[in-house]
Design a protein around this motif. Structure first.
Motif, PDB file in Angstrom:
ATOM      1  N   PHE A  91       0.622  -1.030  -0.138  1.00  0.00           N
ATOM      2  CA  PHE A  91       0.068   0.006   0.046  1.00  0.00           C
ATOM      3  C   PHE A  91       0.962   1.300   0.041  1.00  0.00           C
ATOM      4  CE2 PHE A  91      -2.378   3.293   2.301  1.00  0.00           C
ATOM      5  CZ  PHE A  91      -3.544   3.531   1.442  1.00  0.00           C
ATOM      6  N   ASN A  92       1.905   1.284   0.794  1.00  0.00           N
ATOM      7  CA  ASN A  92       2.884   2.516   0.771  1.00  0.00           C
ATOM      8  C   ASN A  92       3.538   2.631  -0.441  1.00  0.00           C
ATOM      9  OD1 ASN A  92       2.392   2.874   3.515  1.00  0.00           O
ATOM     10  ND2 ASN A  92       4.148   1.912   4.383  1.00  0.00           N
ATOM     11  N   TRP A  93       3.963   1.619  -1.174  1.00  0.00           N
ATOM     12  CA  TRP A  93       4.605   1.648  -2.230  1.00  0.00           C
ATOM     13  C   TRP A  93       3.569   2.081  -3.724  1.00  0.00           C
ATOM     14  CZ3 TRP A  93       8.802   1.859  -5.115  1.00  0.00           C
ATOM     15  CH2 TRP A  93      10.121   1.455  -4.360  1.00  0.00           C
ATOM     16  N   LEU A  94       2.278   1.940  -3.345  1.00  0.00           N
ATOM     17  CA  LEU A  94       1.403   2.492  -4.345  1.00  0.00           C
ATOM     18  C   LEU A  94       1.133   3.964  -4.085  1.00  0.00           C
ATOM     19  CD1 LEU A  94      -1.632  -0.034  -4.315  1.00  0.00           C
ATOM     20  CD2 LEU A  94       0.109   0.246  -6.036  1.00  0.00           C
ATOM     21  N   ASN A  95       1.646   4.558  -2.918  1.00  0.00           N
ATOM     22  CA  ASN A  95       1.674   5.933  -2.798  1.00  0.00           C
ATOM     23  C   ASN A  95       3.066   6.470  -3.373  1.00  0.00           C
ATOM     24  OD1 ASN A  95      -0.545   6.103  -1.386  1.00  0.00           O
ATOM     25  ND2 ASN A  95       0.440   5.701   0.424  1.00  0.00           N
ATOM     26  N   THR A  96       4.057   5.544  -3.132  1.00  0.00           N
ATOM     27  CA  THR A  96       5.401   6.069  -3.548  1.00  0.00           C
ATOM     28  C   THR A  96       5.654   5.962  -5.187  1.00  0.00           C
ATOM     29  OG1 THR A  96       6.442   5.222  -1.548  1.00  0.00           O
ATOM     30  CG2 THR A  96       7.966   5.417  -3.433  1.00  0.00           C
ATOM     31  N   ILE A  97       5.232   5.047  -5.766  1.00  0.00           N
ATOM     32  CA  ILE A  97       5.335   4.802  -7.352  1.00  0.00           C
ATOM     33  C   ILE A  97       4.831   6.022  -7.796  1.00  0.00           C
ATOM     34  CG2 ILE A  97       3.408   3.621  -7.546  1.00  0.00           C
ATOM     35  CD1 ILE A  97       6.746   3.464  -9.511  1.00  0.00           C
ATOM     36  N   PHE A  98       3.574   6.494  -7.516  1.00  0.00           N
ATOM     37  CA  PHE A  98       3.002   7.843  -7.783  1.00  0.00           C
ATOM     38  C   PHE A  98       4.059   8.791  -8.113  1.00  0.00           C
ATOM     39  CE2 PHE A  98       1.086  12.056  -7.845  1.00  0.00           C
ATOM     40  CZ  PHE A  98       0.013  11.745  -8.645  1.00  0.00           C
ATOM     41  N   ASN A 311       7.600  18.623   1.721  1.00  0.00           N
ATOM     42  CA  ASN A 311       6.558  17.686   1.262  1.00  0.00           C
ATOM     43  C   ASN A 311       6.833  16.191   1.955  1.00  0.00           C
ATOM     44  OD1 ASN A 311       4.432  18.367  -0.746  1.00  0.00           O
ATOM     45  ND2 ASN A 311       6.149  19.547  -1.272  1.00  0.00           N
ATOM     46  N   ILE A 312       7.564  16.037   2.715  1.00  0.00           N
ATOM     47  CA  ILE A 312       7.873  14.738   3.606  1.00  0.00           C
ATOM     48  C   ILE A 312       6.267  14.689   4.282  1.00  0.00           C
ATOM     49  CG2 ILE A 312       8.733  13.650   5.495  1.00  0.00           C
ATOM     50  CD1 ILE A 312      10.639  13.681   3.148  1.00  0.00           C
ATOM     51  N   PHE A 313       5.839  15.835   4.696  1.00  0.00           N
ATOM     52  CA  PHE A 313       4.496  15.914   5.316  1.00  0.00           C
ATOM     53  C   PHE A 313       3.330  15.333   4.565  1.00  0.00           C
ATOM     54  CE2 PHE A 313       0.599  17.751   6.964  1.00  0.00           C
ATOM     55  CZ  PHE A 313       0.686  17.271   8.295  1.00  0.00           C
ATOM     56  N   ASN A 314       3.404  15.353   3.137  1.00  0.00           N
ATOM     57  CA  ASN A 314       2.396  15.322   2.436  1.00  0.00           C
ATOM     58  C   ASN A 314       2.032  13.815   2.525  1.00  0.00           C
ATOM     59  OD1 ASN A 314       0.466  16.394   0.836  1.00  0.00           O
ATOM     60  ND2 ASN A 314       1.364  15.643  -1.147  1.00  0.00           N
ATOM     61  N   SER A 315       2.998  13.081   2.987  1.00  0.00           N
ATOM     62  CA  SER A 315       2.588  11.498   2.997  1.00  0.00           C
ATOM     63  C   SER A 315       1.487  11.069   3.933  1.00  0.00           C
ATOM     64  CB  SER A 315       3.830  10.775   3.693  1.00  0.00           C
ATOM     65  OG  SER A 315       4.248  11.004   4.879  1.00  0.00           O
ATOM     66  N   GLY A 435      10.311  14.288  -1.962  1.00  0.00           N
ATOM     67  CA  GLY A 435       9.981  14.464  -0.604  1.00  0.00           C
ATOM     68  C   GLY A 435       8.463  13.526  -0.664  1.00  0.00           C
ATOM     69  N   ASN A 436       7.736  13.406  -1.422  1.00  0.00           N
ATOM     70  CA  ASN A 436       6.492  12.775  -1.394  1.00  0.00           C
ATOM     71  C   ASN A 436       6.741  11.081  -1.643  1.00  0.00           C
ATOM     72  OD1 ASN A 436       3.753  14.337  -1.171  1.00  0.00           O
ATOM     73  ND2 ASN A 436       5.125  15.490  -2.673  1.00  0.00           N
ATOM     74  N   ALA A 437       7.736  10.900  -2.267  1.00  0.00           N
ATOM     75  CA  ALA A 437       8.067   9.451  -2.624  1.00  0.00           C
ATOM     76  C   ALA A 437       8.892   8.935  -1.332  1.00  0.00           C
ATOM     77  CB  ALA A 437       9.114   9.232  -3.709  1.00  0.00           C
ATOM     78  N   ALA A 438       9.630   9.809  -0.626  1.00  0.00           N
ATOM     79  CA  ALA A 438      10.217   9.136   0.614  1.00  0.00           C
ATOM     80  C   ALA A 438       9.419   9.108   1.923  1.00  0.00           C
ATOM     81  CB  ALA A 438      11.466  10.269   0.855  1.00  0.00           C
ATOM     82  N   GLY A 439       8.386   9.875   1.947  1.00  0.00           N
ATOM     83  CA  GLY A 439       7.428  10.007   3.234  1.00  0.00           C
ATOM     84  C   GLY A 439       6.866   8.645   3.426  1.00  0.00           C
TER      85      GLY A 439
END
Length: 531
Positions: A91-98, A311-315, A435-439
């Motif tokens: 599930f986290n990877w689906l956020n990251t791949i975006f 954008n780390i927070f955007n996670s 930032g969004n990929a790392a979060g």
């Protein structure tokens, strides 16, 4: 115009300062003969007309793109994890791949925004985006969802930079941050819109929700033989987005010089109105020197560093439903409380961009980090049984979203030269993707339900981001003072002419104001950075 320019075919007016047509801004021709300041009342009327035609389209599109982007997070409590057999890591990877896809395609997207009509290119991307969202409903595995999320990330790369370019085309530097705030606060409206749809989908299947129904039982109750609520969510939002993309194609302008809602006279006035920006409108000719300057300019990297860290927070975006549910709320309560998230985000963005008018961009961003930092600390220190306190602390932490909004409004005001601007946009938004990929990597199963480690990390990034944006302000302030001390004898851009070949084959030269020479902020020493 000077009469000498009428005979330039035989005797160029100033051969040493002649430039090619594709080297100057597209607004140069519209600005000719418009050196007199625009009447304030007329400028205000024109601004209202531009607002009336641009803002509704920009707001509805940004609302839908954000709503579409967070459908995955909303679907987390509607059964997508169970139905597609996802683990927390997947599930986290689906956020990251975006965001990895966003990162990979960001510069090509910005290059396309320079080469092609901005409005049309965004429309094409949002059409593909809508189709990809619709196909989510057919996905039954991690691999299928991975593929469609990758396509969404690719298309997203055109939207925010496209909006940034259009905003800088139509509005003065003093107006840009507020306009960015207007279309960005649609993220909050998207959260509300999506939350209400999700609640309706649940309610339509199970009637009145029982407050103590566990998620696993609720998931079974809302199942039908064909579609689950999360699938209907994808279909509804995808169809609305498809309609928006078609509307955008026909009604959204590519620039002031081609805007159909403006008369020919109003187009010239719209160009004259933004002359004070000293940044022009656009130039379709890619310039190598501006591309290199973007990489050599230290403020580019400070902006990118700030955007990446902030954008780390955007996670939190795709984790928020799980976070609130783990405070001890039921699925129905969590879905409805999600609409409050959107309202809080709207209020924080409005207050943040309004604060810019009084204390400037950097200080307004830092002021927003104060409540966000406090909220993050409270989320770690309040007892677990105090779920109302935890909820309000979470809402307070949402202030961390606003500094990014302020920053992208500021970017267009401190960067000039069209190739440089698109390059800086790409570099900075790659930082956004990083930032969004790392979060999402922070939100591990072992940290649930309190997620103390992620919140501690986020509070640290709030502090770091505040330091970076203050460093950027100091850099710009010192540069302004340096330019103020310079002798004002830099006149090499004050007597520049462009050669224009007419239909009958004759060549005339026309004087071009330095504001429309497509100069960068470093080349144009009259340019001053706003704070």
């Amino acid at each position: 115009m000077d009469s000498a320019s009428d005979h330039s075919e035989k005797q160029p007016h100033n051969a040493g300062n002649a430039v090619k047509e594709n080297d100057v801004d597209i607004a140069a021709a519209f600005a000719l003969g418009s050196d007199a300041p625009l009447d304030p009342a007329e400028a205000q009327r024109l601004k209202r007309k531009i607002d009336l035609h641009l803002m509704p389209l920009m707001c509805i599109l940004y609302l839908m793109t954000f709503a579409d982007k967070i459908t995955l997070g909303q679907s987390a409590v509607l059964g997508i994890i169970q139905d597609t057999n996802l683990t927390q890591t997947q599930f986290n990877w689906l956020n990251t791949i975006f965001y990895i896809s966003y990162l990979a395609f960001e510069y090509p997207q910005n290059l396309a925004l320079q080469k092609f009509p901005v409005g049309k290119w965004m429309s094409i991307n949002i059409f593909v985006w809508a189709v990809a969202l619709l196909t989510h409903a057919a996905c039954k595995s991690f691999g299928a969802l991975f593929a469609v999320r990758f396509i969404l990330g690719m298309c997203e790369g055109a939207i925010t930079p496209g909006f940034m370019i259009v905003t800088s085309m139509f509005y003065t530097r003093q107006e840009q941050t507020r306009r960015v705030g207007y279309w960005f606060l649609m993220n909050g409206m998207g959260v509300i819109f999506l939350g209400l749809i999700a609640f309706g989908l649940i309610h339509s299947k199970v009637g009145i929700l029982e407050s103590r129904v566990p998620l696993s039982i609720l998931t079974n109750l809302i199942q039908t033989s064909n579609f689950q609520p999360w699938q209907w969510l994808m279909i509804i939002t995808g169809l609305v987005t498809l309609l928006v993309s078609v509307t955008f194609w026909f009604f959204f302008p590519d620039s002031p010089v081609s805007a159909r809602f403006l008369t020919t006279e109003e187009r010239a006035k719209a160009v004259q109105r933004i002359k004070v920006n000293q940044a022009g409108i656009e130039n379709k000719h890619w310039k190598r020197d501006q591309f290199i300057e973007a990489f050599r300019d230290p403020k580019t990297w400070l902006l990118a560093l700030f955007v990446a860290s902030s954008n780390i927070f955007n996670s939190v975006t795709n984790q928020r439903q799980l976070i609130v549910q783990q405070f001890g709320f039921t699925v129905g309560q969590t879905t409805l409380l999600g609409t409050v998230d959107g309202a809080v985000q709207i209020l924080t963005i409005l207050s943040g961009v309004s604060l810019v008018r009084y204390i400037g961009h950097a200080y307004a961003a830092v002021a927003c980090y104060v409540p966000a930092f406090i909220g993050s600390i409270l989320l770690n220190t309040l007892p677990s049984h105090n779920k109302i306190g935890l909820l309000f602390s979470y809402w307070t932490s949402i202030y961390a979203v606003t500094p990014y909004v302020i920053c992208i409004g500021w970017m267009g005001s401190i960067t000039a030269g069209h190739t440089k601007k698109t390059t800086v946009n790409a570099i900075v938004l790659i930082g956004y993707a990083v930032g969004n990929a790392a979060g999402p990597a922070m939100w591990k199963k072992k940290y649930q339900p309190r997620n103390r480690v992620p919140w501690a990390i986020l509070s640290g990034f709030c502090f770091f981001s505040a330091v970076v944006i203050l460093a950027l302000r100091t850099l710009l302030l010192l540069e302004n003072k340096r330019r103020d001390r310079e002798r004002s004898d830099d006149d090499k851009y004050d007597d520049v002419y462009v050669a224009h070949v007419q239909a009958d084959g004759t060549t005339i030269e026309k004087k071009v104001d330095r504001a429309f020479l497509d100069l960068t902020d470093r080349q144009n020493r009259e340019f001053r950075y706003i704070m």
